[in-house]
Design an enzyme around this catalytic site. Structure first.
Site, PDB file in Angstrom:
ATOM      1  N   ASN A  62      20.985  34.551  50.681  1.00  0.00           N
ATOM      2  CA  ASN A  62      21.409  35.089  51.968  1.00  0.00           C
ATOM      3  C   ASN A  62      20.367  34.617  52.990  1.00  0.00           C
ATOM      4  OD1 ASN A  62      21.829  36.625  54.276  1.00  0.00           O
ATOM      5  ND2 ASN A  62      22.283  38.501  53.170  1.00  0.00           N
ATOM      6  N   ASN A  89      23.516  25.113  58.855  1.00  0.00           N
ATOM      7  CA  ASN A  89      24.945  25.200  59.129  1.00  0.00           C
ATOM      8  C   ASN A  89      25.511  26.612  58.969  1.00  0.00           C
ATOM      9  OD1 ASN A  89      27.855  24.150  59.185  1.00  0.00           O
ATOM     10  ND2 ASN A  89      27.711  24.997  57.115  1.00  0.00           N
ATOM     11  N   TYR A 162      27.937  35.425  69.840  1.00  0.00           N
ATOM     12  CA  TYR A 162      28.002  34.049  69.347  1.00  0.00           C
ATOM     13  C   TYR A 162      27.376  33.070  70.351  1.00  0.00           C
ATOM     14  CZ  TYR A 162      29.995  29.901  67.066  1.00  0.00           C
ATOM     15  OH  TYR A 162      30.163  28.699  66.427  1.00  0.00           O
ATOM     16  N   ALA A 164      25.150  33.697  72.674  1.00  0.00           N
ATOM     17  CA  ALA A 164      23.701  33.909  72.711  1.00  0.00           C
ATOM     18  C   ALA A 164      23.025  33.248  71.511  1.00  0.00           C
ATOM     19  CB  ALA A 164      23.386  35.405  72.733  1.00  0.00           C
TER      20      ALA A 164
END
Length: 252
Positions: A62, A89, A162, A164
């Protein structure tokens, strides 16, 4: 950088863009350190890359968990003895308006909804970028850090979190280029427009229609086109500290 036999780490490699990036780089002869929270998709990517004759290893982690990230990159160091590239990614999208009033009822984006996106997209990129840099320095590997930003970094309705987060990773790319250039480490951000992935499949039809109306080429981008840009950024040693916009001419 010649990608043959180089070691590239990719987060979010179990599906979508991450998987396509891995397959594209495997075709160039790069060895892959594949990172994802979901093991099943990760193994599938690993197996597809191995069929192309390269070394590919999976690391379940994670990216928001510091201990897991440190452990994953420590294992990458032990397995490969070098690291030449990282593609940050892994990312999530949880859209919503800052506040909304409808039929006398008021709703708002929760702190949890805001922070969850920042945790994956920003904190995850920071942790992986930091640990990848440490491996590059320890092993004296010349490398490239690539953050996946977005055209939404300029600001998009319903995406306070998103937008930001994607502005933040673009800024970090510039900072890292300035800090790490002395060690032979480059840093680049890729800012895709609307690309067909499992994430964009979540966008509501009306919102998608509005987005496509803003794209001069009139279509979604394809994962292969983003992967080709990743390859270009890795191979061109004179690119650093820049955000490459791959958006079909879209402007927000």
């Amino acid at each position: 950088m010649d990608l043959a036999n180089k070691v590239i780490a990719i987060t979010g490699a179990g599906q979508g863009l991450g998987q396509q990036m891995a397959l594209s780089l495997a075709k160039c002869g790069a060895n892959l350190a594949l990172i994802d929270i979901e093991l099943e998709g990760l193994i599938q990517t690993e197996q597809q890359c191995q069929k192309m004759g390269v070394i590919a290893k999976s690391y379940q982690a994670n990216v928001t968990n510091e201990e897991q990230v440190v452990r994953a990159f420590g294992q990458i160091d032990a397995d490969f003895k070098c690291l030449n590239g990282l593609i940050n990614n892994a990312g999530i999208m949880r859209d919503g308006l800052l506040v909304k009033q409808k039929e006398g009822k008021l709703s708002a984006m929760s702190l949890e909804q805001f922070q969850s996106v920042l945790e994956v997209n920003v904190t995850g990129s920071f942790l992986c970028g930091r640990e990848a840099s440490k491996v590059m320095l320890k092993t004296d590997s010349k490398g490239v850090l690539i953050n996946i930003s977005s055209v939404a970094r300029a600001g998009n309705i319903g995406q306070s979190n998103y937008s930001a987060s994607k502005a933040a990773v673009a800024a970090m790319s510039v900072v890292w280029a300035k800090e790490l250039g002395r060690y032979g480490i480059r840093s680049v951000a890729i800012a895709p427009g609307v690309v067909k992935t499992a994430m964009t499949d979540q966008i509501k039809p009306l919102a998608m229609e509005r987005l496509l109306s803003m794209v001069p080429v009139g279509r979604l981008g394809q994962a292969e086109e983003i992967a080709a840009t990743i390859q270009f950024a890795l191979e061109n040693d004179f690119i650093t500290g820049r955000v490459l916009e791959i958006d079909g001419g879209m402007r927000m």
